[in-house]
Design a protein around this motif. Sequence first.
Motif, PDB file in Angstrom:
ATOM      1  N   SER A 236      34.994  30.173  -0.681  1.00 31.01           N
ATOM      2  CA  SER A 236      35.857  30.413   0.480  1.00 31.01           C
ATOM      3  C   SER A 236      35.318  29.705   1.713  1.00 31.01           C
ATOM      4  CB  SER A 236      35.968  31.917   0.744  1.00 31.01           C
ATOM      5  OG  SER A 236      36.590  32.564  -0.345  1.00 31.01           O
ATOM      6  N   ARG A 237      33.988  29.750   1.906  1.00 30.24           N
ATOM      7  CA  ARG A 237      33.390  29.164   3.098  1.00 30.24           C
ATOM      8  C   ARG A 237      33.456  27.641   3.081  1.00 30.24           C
ATOM      9  NH1 ARG A 237      28.493  31.414   3.046  1.00 30.24           N
ATOM     10  NH2 ARG A 237      27.324  29.652   2.214  1.00 30.24           N
ATOM     11  N   HIS A 238      33.186  27.032   1.939  1.00 23.27           N
ATOM     12  CA  HIS A 238      33.065  25.573   1.877  1.00 23.27           C
ATOM     13  C   HIS A 238      34.378  24.864   1.590  1.00 23.27           C
ATOM     14  CE1 HIS A 238      28.758  25.207   2.344  1.00 23.27           C
ATOM     15  NE2 HIS A 238      28.575  26.162   1.473  1.00 23.27           N
ATOM     16  N   THR A 239      35.274  25.478   0.843  1.00 19.96           N
ATOM     17  CA  THR A 239      36.510  24.788   0.458  1.00 19.96           C
ATOM     18  C   THR A 239      37.755  25.392   1.071  1.00 19.96           C
ATOM     19  OG1 THR A 239      36.995  26.110  -1.537  1.00 19.96           O
ATOM     20  CG2 THR A 239      35.406  24.299  -1.766  1.00 19.96           C
ATOM     21  N   GLY A 240      37.647  26.582   1.663  1.00 19.72           N
ATOM     22  CA  GLY A 240      38.819  27.235   2.221  1.00 19.72           C
ATOM     23  C   GLY A 240      39.750  27.785   1.168  1.00 19.72           C
ATOM     24  N   ALA A 241      39.274  27.881  -0.071  1.00 19.63           N
ATOM     25  CA  ALA A 241      40.096  28.363  -1.179  1.00 19.63           C
ATOM     26  C   ALA A 241      39.257  29.270  -2.076  1.00 19.63           C
ATOM     27  CB  ALA A 241      40.637  27.184  -1.990  1.00 19.63           C
ATOM     28  N   THR A 242      39.922  30.094  -2.852  1.00 18.93           N
ATOM     29  CA  THR A 242      39.217  30.876  -3.858  1.00 18.93           C
ATOM     30  C   THR A 242      38.863  29.955  -5.024  1.00 18.93           C
ATOM     31  OG1 THR A 242      41.219  31.479  -5.080  1.00 18.93           O
ATOM     32  CG2 THR A 242      40.568  32.910  -3.239  1.00 18.93           C
ATOM     33  N   PHE A 243      38.017  30.458  -5.910  1.00 24.58           N
ATOM     34  CA  PHE A 243      37.648  29.671  -7.092  1.00 24.58           C
ATOM     35  C   PHE A 243      38.885  29.251  -7.878  1.00 24.58           C
ATOM     36  CE2 PHE A 243      37.222  30.104 -11.728  1.00 24.58           C
ATOM     37  CZ  PHE A 243      36.454  28.985 -12.003  1.00 24.58           C
ATOM     38  N   ILE A 244      39.771  30.198  -8.169  1.00 22.48           N
ATOM     39  CA  ILE A 244      40.931  29.880  -9.005  1.00 22.48           C
ATOM     40  C   ILE A 244      41.892  28.953  -8.273  1.00 22.48           C
ATOM     41  CG2 ILE A 244      42.336  31.881  -8.346  1.00 22.48           C
ATOM     42  CD1 ILE A 244      41.967  30.301 -11.866  1.00 22.48           C
ATOM     43  N   GLN A 245      42.019  29.096  -6.951  1.00 21.16           N
ATOM     44  CA  GLN A 245      42.876  28.190  -6.183  1.00 21.16           C
ATOM     45  C   GLN A 245      42.332  26.769  -6.234  1.00 21.16           C
ATOM     46  OE1 GLN A 245      42.774  30.181  -2.387  1.00 21.16           O
ATOM     47  NE2 GLN A 245      44.722  31.245  -2.734  1.00 21.16           N
ATOM     48  N   TYR A 246      41.025  26.620  -6.090  1.00 22.69           N
ATOM     49  CA  TYR A 246      40.420  25.295  -6.140  1.00 22.69           C
ATOM     50  C   TYR A 246      40.579  24.692  -7.529  1.00 22.69           C
ATOM     51  CZ  TYR A 246      37.053  21.518  -5.549  1.00 22.69           C
ATOM     52  OH  TYR A 246      36.468  20.281  -5.490  1.00 22.69           O
ATOM     53  N   LEU A 247      40.299  25.490  -8.569  1.00 27.71           N
ATOM     54  CA  LEU A 247      40.413  25.001  -9.941  1.00 27.71           C
ATOM     55  C   LEU A 247      41.842  24.574 -10.245  1.00 27.71           C
ATOM     56  CD1 LEU A 247      39.302  24.546 -12.792  1.00 27.71           C
ATOM     57  CD2 LEU A 247      39.702  26.988 -13.254  1.00 27.71           C
ATOM     58  N   ASN A 248      42.821  25.397  -9.871  1.00 33.20           N
ATOM     59  CA  ASN A 248      44.216  25.047 -10.128  1.00 33.20           C
ATOM     60  C   ASN A 248      44.647  23.808  -9.360  1.00 33.20           C
ATOM     61  OD1 ASN A 248      44.779  27.034 -12.004  1.00 33.20           O
ATOM     62  ND2 ASN A 248      45.564  28.499 -10.487  1.00 33.20           N
ATOM     63  N   ALA A 249      44.157  23.671  -8.120  1.00 30.34           N
ATOM     64  CA  ALA A 249      44.500  22.488  -7.327  1.00 30.34           C
ATOM     65  C   ALA A 249      43.951  21.232  -7.988  1.00 30.34           C
ATOM     66  CB  ALA A 249      43.957  22.625  -5.905  1.00 30.34           C
ATOM     67  N   ARG A 250      42.729  21.318  -8.482  1.00 24.67           N
ATOM     68  CA  ARG A 250      42.121  20.180  -9.178  1.00 24.67           C
ATOM     69  C   ARG A 250      42.926  19.823 -10.414  1.00 24.67           C
ATOM     70  NH1 ARG A 250      39.729  15.581  -9.650  1.00 24.67           N
ATOM     71  NH2 ARG A 250      37.978  15.397 -11.074  1.00 24.67           N
ATOM     72  N   ARG A 251      43.315  20.827 -11.190  1.00 23.69           N
ATOM     73  CA  ARG A 251      44.087  20.588 -12.402  1.00 23.69           C
ATOM     74  C   ARG A 251      45.464  20.010 -12.087  1.00 23.69           C
ATOM     75  NH1 ARG A 251      42.536  26.232 -15.637  1.00 23.69           N
ATOM     76  NH2 ARG A 251      40.659  25.405 -16.681  1.00 23.69           N
ATOM     77  N   VAL A 252      46.114  20.542 -11.078  1.00 26.76           N
ATOM     78  CA  VAL A 252      47.456  20.053 -10.718  1.00 26.76           C
ATOM     79  C   VAL A 252      47.385  18.623 -10.198  1.00 26.76           C
ATOM     80  CG1 VAL A 252      49.339  20.326  -9.049  1.00 26.76           C
ATOM     81  CG2 VAL A 252      48.525  22.300 -10.350  1.00 26.76           C
ATOM     82  N   ASP A 253      46.377  18.300  -9.390  1.00 31.81           N
ATOM     83  CA  ASP A 253      46.236  16.931  -8.890  1.00 31.81           C
ATOM     84  C   ASP A 253      46.068  15.939 -10.036  1.00 31.81           C
ATOM     85  OD1 ASP A 253      46.540  17.509  -6.224  1.00 31.81           O
ATOM     86  OD2 ASP A 253      44.412  17.807  -5.867  1.00 31.81           O
ATOM     87  N   MET A 254      45.252  16.293 -11.025  1.00 31.57           N
ATOM     88  CA  MET A 254      45.051  15.400 -12.159  1.00 31.57           C
ATOM     89  C   MET A 254      46.317  15.327 -13.010  1.00 31.57           C
ATOM     90  SD  MET A 254      42.167  14.302 -11.412  1.00 31.57           S
ATOM     91  CE  MET A 254      41.989  13.207 -12.820  1.00 31.57           C
ATOM     92  N   ALA A 255      47.029  16.443 -13.134  1.00 33.61           N
ATOM     93  CA  ALA A 255      48.295  16.443 -13.873  1.00 33.61           C
ATOM     94  C   ALA A 255      49.323  15.552 -13.184  1.00 33.61           C
ATOM     95  CB  ALA A 255      48.826  17.869 -14.006  1.00 33.61           C
ATOM     96  N   ALA A 256      49.384  15.629 -11.852  1.00 37.35           N
ATOM     97  CA  ALA A 256      50.341  14.807 -11.099  1.00 37.35           C
ATOM     98  C   ALA A 256      50.068  13.324 -11.321  1.00 37.35           C
ATOM     99  CB  ALA A 256      50.267  15.154  -9.616  1.00 37.35           C
ATOM    100  N   GLU A 257      48.782  12.968 -11.370  1.00 34.01           N
ATOM    101  CA  GLU A 257      48.431  11.563 -11.618  1.00 34.01           C
ATOM    102  C   GLU A 257      48.898  11.139 -13.011  1.00 34.01           C
ATOM    103  OE1 GLU A 257      44.396   8.806 -11.764  1.00 34.01           O
ATOM    104  OE2 GLU A 257      44.425  10.613 -10.535  1.00 34.01           O
ATOM    105  N   MET A 258      48.688  11.996 -14.020  1.00 31.81           N
ATOM    106  CA  MET A 258      49.137  11.669 -15.382  1.00 31.81           C
ATOM    107  C   MET A 258      50.661  11.577 -15.456  1.00 31.81           C
ATOM    108  SD  MET A 258      46.747  13.978 -17.887  1.00 31.81           S
ATOM    109  CE  MET A 258      44.976  14.118 -17.625  1.00 31.81           C
TER     110      MET A 258
END
Length: 305
Positions: A236-258
């Motif tokens: 929360s302090r370093h990324t402004g997101a929860t663990f699951i929010q950060y993980l999902n954002a990473r997955r969605v960004d890579m999915a969007a690229e594919m």
Amino acid sequence: MNNRRLITERERPLTASGFRVMKGEREFITYQRDATIRVWHQPNPDSYAPHFHSAIEVCVPLLGGCEVTVSGKVYHVQAGEVLFVPSDATHALRMAAGSERYLIIFEHNAAFTMKEFAALHPMMRQPIYLTAECEATPIVRKTLMQLVDAYEAYTPLRNLRCYALLMDVFATLGELYLPNVANSAEMNDIHRRLSGEDAFNRALDYLNKNYAENITLDVLADYAGFSRYTLSRMFSRHTGATFIQYLNARRVDMAAEMLSQSDLPVTQVALRVGFGSIATFNRVFRTQKGCTPSQYRNVYLELRK
């Protein structure tokens, strides 16, 4: 599967800078195939109504100036200055008469996964306005113009060369930003927590590389040597997101690229980025991108025609 066209011809307005693909205020950035960076040169006054997109946008006026409104705050960016607009921030732009500028737009999550970037996440979530008085401004502008030259050269690996220059830009910004953080009241104990910060950076690096695996907060906490609670607070302090929010954002960004650059079936894309359920993938993707994965792909299929 819903293959209804998401973007109509009316929603692809032709501007002086080329086609812009819009759905309401959301813009789908159009890149050349196998590229995740775009440089728009505008030698004449132009304007853009409020909009947002997943990419970071850099405004580099060459002559005159640009009025850029980001999340309600107005920046009068003049020639010799630079403004970085964070991803997903609603912004508008208006050029003054006699102005000329470059806009550099790029996707960042796919490239900026080095562990050192964890410390820069708070900086990258806010607009970065480099005024003419800032000591970093001439250095950053020089590097950005080298990026423009590399982009316009159309040489092999130009996308890689452009991102290498962007890394240089953010290293310069980080060197300017981190001392200010260390001296702030909020973070004046950063040196005492250096070992903890380094462990979190390693954890984030591990997550960025293994996002497609069945990774949980407990697994990551064990890897980093933190308690579950401590790691959750650090996210929360370093990324402004929860663990699951950060993980999902990473997955969605890579999915969007594919989805935009390959012909893999949507179900296969979901599995490759770590979603075990197509229903969950569709729901999370729609929440973050404002459309389904199939609709997102159709935007880019239309652009290739």
